[in-house]
Design a protein around this motif. Structure first.
Motif, mmCIF file in Angstrom:
data_model
loop_
_atom_site.group_PDB
_atom_site.id
_atom_site.type_symbol
_atom_site.label_atom_id
_atom_site.label_comp_id
_atom_site.label_asym_id
_atom_site.label_seq_id
_atom_site.Cartn_x
_atom_site.Cartn_y
_atom_site.Cartn_z
ATOM 1 N N ASP A 116 22.405 -24.564 7.135
ATOM 2 C CA ASP A 116 21.564 -25.381 6.262
ATOM 3 C C ASP A 116 20.097 -24.952 6.331
ATOM 4 O O ASP A 116 19.365 -25.074 5.353
ATOM 5 N N GLY A 117 19.672 -24.450 7.487
ATOM 6 C CA GLY A 117 18.276 -24.075 7.667
ATOM 7 C C GLY A 117 17.933 -22.658 7.251
ATOM 8 O O GLY A 117 16.751 -22.318 7.136
ATOM 9 N N LEU A 118 18.922 -21.825 7.016
ATOM 10 C CA LEU A 118 18.651 -20.421 6.668
ATOM 11 C C LEU A 118 17.820 -20.246 5.397
ATOM 12 O O LEU A 118 16.906 -19.426 5.377
ATOM 13 N N PRO A 119 18.085 -20.978 4.316
ATOM 14 C CA PRO A 119 17.276 -20.776 3.113
ATOM 15 C C PRO A 119 15.785 -21.024 3.339
ATOM 16 O O PRO A 119 14.943 -20.385 2.711
ATOM 17 N N GLN A 120 15.444 -21.920 4.259
ATOM 18 C CA GLN A 120 14.043 -22.214 4.523
ATOM 19 C C GLN A 120 13.314 -21.033 5.139
ATOM 20 O O GLN A 120 12.098 -20.918 5.019
ATOM 21 N N LEU A 121 14.038 -20.146 5.789
ATOM 22 C CA LEU A 121 13.408 -18.962 6.372
ATOM 23 C C LEU A 121 12.822 -18.045 5.308
ATOM 24 O O LEU A 121 11.861 -17.327 5.561
ATOM 25 N N PHE A 122 13.399 -18.080 4.116
ATOM 26 C CA PHE A 122 12.979 -17.177 3.059
ATOM 27 C C PHE A 122 12.076 -17.836 2.028
ATOM 28 O O PHE A 122 11.625 -17.185 1.100
#
Length: 108
Positions: free
Chosen positions: A57-63
């Motif tokens: 769930d948090g991966l998209p926020q990295l980009f």
């Protein structure tokens, strides 16, 4: 008659972020099942599923670039441009002062 009062407090395990990352990375490799990893690391399988869900769930926020980060980047770029302009002015002033004072270094 004495009353025996017994309290059992649940001892929660606290895992470091590094440990969680290590386990979730192993989980994402899919070389072992969740049950195998849970037994290997002493963590309940449900906890592993929760950690995996948090990571995914948090991966998209990295980009994504937050407005705060964009504002800071713009401010840094403005400051950089101002500093380069100041360096140019100071270099020109130094060259002029050296020429007028006779302290100009010999030409190479």
């Amino acid at each position: 008659m004495a009353v025996l009062k017994c309290t059992i407090t649940a001892m929660r395990k606290h895992y470091s972020a590094a440990f969680k990352v290590k386990v979730v990375l192993e989980l994402l490799k899919e070389e072992k099942t969740i049950s195998q990893l849970a037994a290997e690391h002493g963590v309940h399988p449900t906890q592993l599923r929760d950690w995996k869900k948090q990571v995914l769930d948090g991966l998209p926020q990295l980009f994504e670039q937050s407005p705060e980060a964009a504002r800071l980047a713009a401010a840094q770029e403005r400051e950089r441009e101002e500093l380069f302009a100041q360096i140019g002015r100071l270099t020109t002033q130094l060259a002029w002062l050296q020429k007028k004072s006779g302290l100009e270094p010999p030409a190479k």
